[in-house]
Design an enzyme around this catalytic site. Structure first.
Site, PDB file in Angstrom:
ATOM      1  N   GLN A  15       0.869  -1.183   0.000  1.00 48.07           N
ATOM      2  CA  GLN A  15       0.000   0.000   0.000  1.00 48.07           C
ATOM      3  C   GLN A  15       0.900   1.225   0.000  1.00 48.07           C
ATOM      4  O   GLN A  15       1.601   1.480   0.978  1.00 48.07           O
ATOM      5  CB  GLN A  15      -0.876  -0.046   1.257  1.00 48.07           C
ATOM      6  CG  GLN A  15      -1.632   1.224   1.569  1.00 48.07           C
ATOM      7  CD  GLN A  15      -2.881   1.400   0.702  1.00 48.07           C
ATOM      8  OE1 GLN A  15      -3.726   0.525   0.631  1.00 48.07           O
ATOM      9  NE2 GLN A  15      -2.966   2.532   0.033  1.00 48.07           N
ATOM     10  N   GLY A  16       0.952   1.928  -1.116  1.00 45.03           N
ATOM     11  CA  GLY A  16       1.786   3.127  -1.194  1.00 45.03           C
ATOM     12  C   GLY A  16       0.927   4.374  -1.106  1.00 45.03           C
ATOM     13  O   GLY A  16      -0.292   4.293  -0.923  1.00 45.03           O
ATOM     14  N   ALA A  17       1.587   5.544  -1.247  1.00 36.78           N
ATOM     15  CA  ALA A  17       0.862   6.806  -1.160  1.00 36.78           C
ATOM     16  C   ALA A  17       0.062   7.070  -2.439  1.00 36.78           C
ATOM     17  O   ALA A  17      -0.947   7.767  -2.425  1.00 36.78           O
ATOM     18  CB  ALA A  17       1.846   7.947  -0.932  1.00 36.78           C
ATOM     19  N   GLU A  18       0.523   6.502  -3.557  1.00 36.82           N
ATOM     20  CA  GLU A  18      -0.101   6.764  -4.857  1.00 36.82           C
ATOM     21  C   GLU A  18      -0.837   5.550  -5.398  1.00 36.82           C
ATOM     22  O   GLU A  18      -1.740   5.696  -6.215  1.00 36.82           O
ATOM     23  CB  GLU A  18       0.989   7.136  -5.879  1.00 36.82           C
ATOM     24  CG  GLU A  18       1.773   8.381  -5.541  1.00 36.82           C
ATOM     25  CD  GLU A  18       1.252   9.597  -6.283  1.00 36.82           C
ATOM     26  OE1 GLU A  18       0.821   9.452  -7.423  1.00 36.82           O
ATOM     27  OE2 GLU A  18       1.266  10.693  -5.690  1.00 36.82           O
ATOM     28  N   ARG A  20      -1.867   1.041  -4.935  1.00 35.75           N
ATOM     29  CA  ARG A  20      -1.932  -0.219  -4.198  1.00 35.75           C
ATOM     30  C   ARG A  20      -1.461  -1.312  -5.146  1.00 35.75           C
ATOM     31  O   ARG A  20      -1.773  -1.260  -6.346  1.00 35.75           O
ATOM     32  CB  ARG A  20      -3.388  -0.486  -3.823  1.00 35.75           C
ATOM     33  CG  ARG A  20      -3.620  -0.697  -2.354  1.00 35.75           C
ATOM     34  CD  ARG A  20      -5.105  -0.771  -2.047  1.00 35.75           C
ATOM     35  NE  ARG A  20      -5.594   0.495  -1.525  1.00 35.75           N
ATOM     36  CZ  ARG A  20      -6.617   1.199  -2.015  1.00 35.75           C
ATOM     37  NH1 ARG A  20      -7.281   0.767  -3.062  1.00 35.75           N
ATOM     38  NH2 ARG A  20      -6.983   2.332  -1.470  1.00 35.75           N
ATOM     39  N   ASP A 137      12.906   5.902 -10.634  1.00 38.69           N
ATOM     40  CA  ASP A 137      12.982   5.387  -9.255  1.00 38.69           C
ATOM     41  C   ASP A 137      13.909   4.168  -9.219  1.00 38.69           C
ATOM     42  O   ASP A 137      13.516   3.091  -8.763  1.00 38.69           O
ATOM     43  CB  ASP A 137      11.567   5.009  -8.777  1.00 38.69           C
ATOM     44  CG  ASP A 137      11.513   4.666  -7.289  1.00 38.69           C
ATOM     45  OD1 ASP A 137      12.437   5.055  -6.552  1.00 38.69           O
ATOM     46  OD2 ASP A 137      10.542   4.001  -6.877  1.00 38.69           O
TER      47      ASP A 137
END
Ligand code: AMP
Length: 230
Positions: A15-18, A20, A137
């Site tokens: 679960q990331g900030a931007e 899933r 990234d």
């Protein structure tokens, strides 16, 4: 809606900030689904535009890499309404991060393996940059090693193109390498020489590398000045 219904039965693995990330099976194949969800703090129209653009960019970069013979997951399906990308799961893989960490622990006898891997990463990144794909990234967690149980040969697969874009500017490529350098040296202590091997192989593999390495040096210098001021 069909994609969201599908995801209600899938397992969330990140679960990331931007976004899933889910693991599931799609058409009988092990699948990773990346879902970009709406950000409430952004204006809905702007959010929709940005999310759409990122999804398009991620898919475009993966396809560009695969077309050039760079291993990246197969894109099975994209749903631009729910912003979901269905990707091949690289089954039985381990991250380059774990590979380096476990080899470092086991002592200097594996130094040669590490150097070969670093050279391979350098070659692949040179090829990716020659295609004008900027990953955005680069870390050793976003590189997977998939080894064949039959002959022991390993494939190096690049993942997570969520921040990627297309650019021919040497500066963008230099910053891409700088991001990797920072992540690499902080994740793997005492690997300056190993990272230099990676860069050497990058330099030897791409005709466009002199301009990129020049930009990398400039970005490094800027970074050093900034940290002195801070
Ligand atoms: P990401 O947000 O794309 O970095 O994905 C989060 C995590 O899910 C990664 O760190 C990997 O461990 C795993 N992962 C992502 N994509 C794949 C894939 N195609 N195959 C296997 N594992 C993956």
């Amino acid at each position: 809606m069909a994609a969201l219904e599908f995801l209600s039965k899938a397992m969330v693995i990140k679960q990331g900030a931007e976004a899933r990330v889910y693991r599931s099976t799609f058409l009988g194949k092990p699948t990773i689904v990346k879902e970009r969800f709406p950000k409430r703090y952004r204006h809905p129209v702007l959010d929709e535009k940005l999310t759409h653009r990122r999804t398009v960019q991620e898919v475009r970069s993966i396809l560009r890499c695969r077309k050039a013979g760079i291993s990246a997951p197969v894109v099975y399906f994209v749903d631009y309404t729910s912003h979901c990308i269905f990707l091949e799961e690289i089954v039985g893989s381990s991250t380059v991060r774990d590979y380096i960490a476990s080899n470092q622990q086991s002592g200097s006898c594996r130094q040669q393996d590490l150097e070969q891997l670093a050279e391979r990463v350098g070659r692949i990144l040179a090829k990716m940059h020659d295609e004008d794909v900027i990953h955005g990234d680069l870390t050793t967690s976003n590189m997977l090693l998939r080894c064949s149980p039959e002959n022991g040969e390993c494939d190096l697969v690049l993942i997570d193109f969520g921040l990627s874009y297309i650019s021919a500017f040497p500066e963008d490529k230099g910053v891409d390498l700088y991001v990797l350098e920072k992540a690499f040296l902080s994740t793997h202590p005492n690997t300056e020489a190993l990272f230099e091997k990676l860069l050497k192989s990058y330099t030897a593999s791409s005709k466009k590398s002199p301009a990129v390495i020049k930009k990398l040096d400039e970005v490094r210098l800027r970074g050093r000045k900034r940290s002195m001021v801070g």
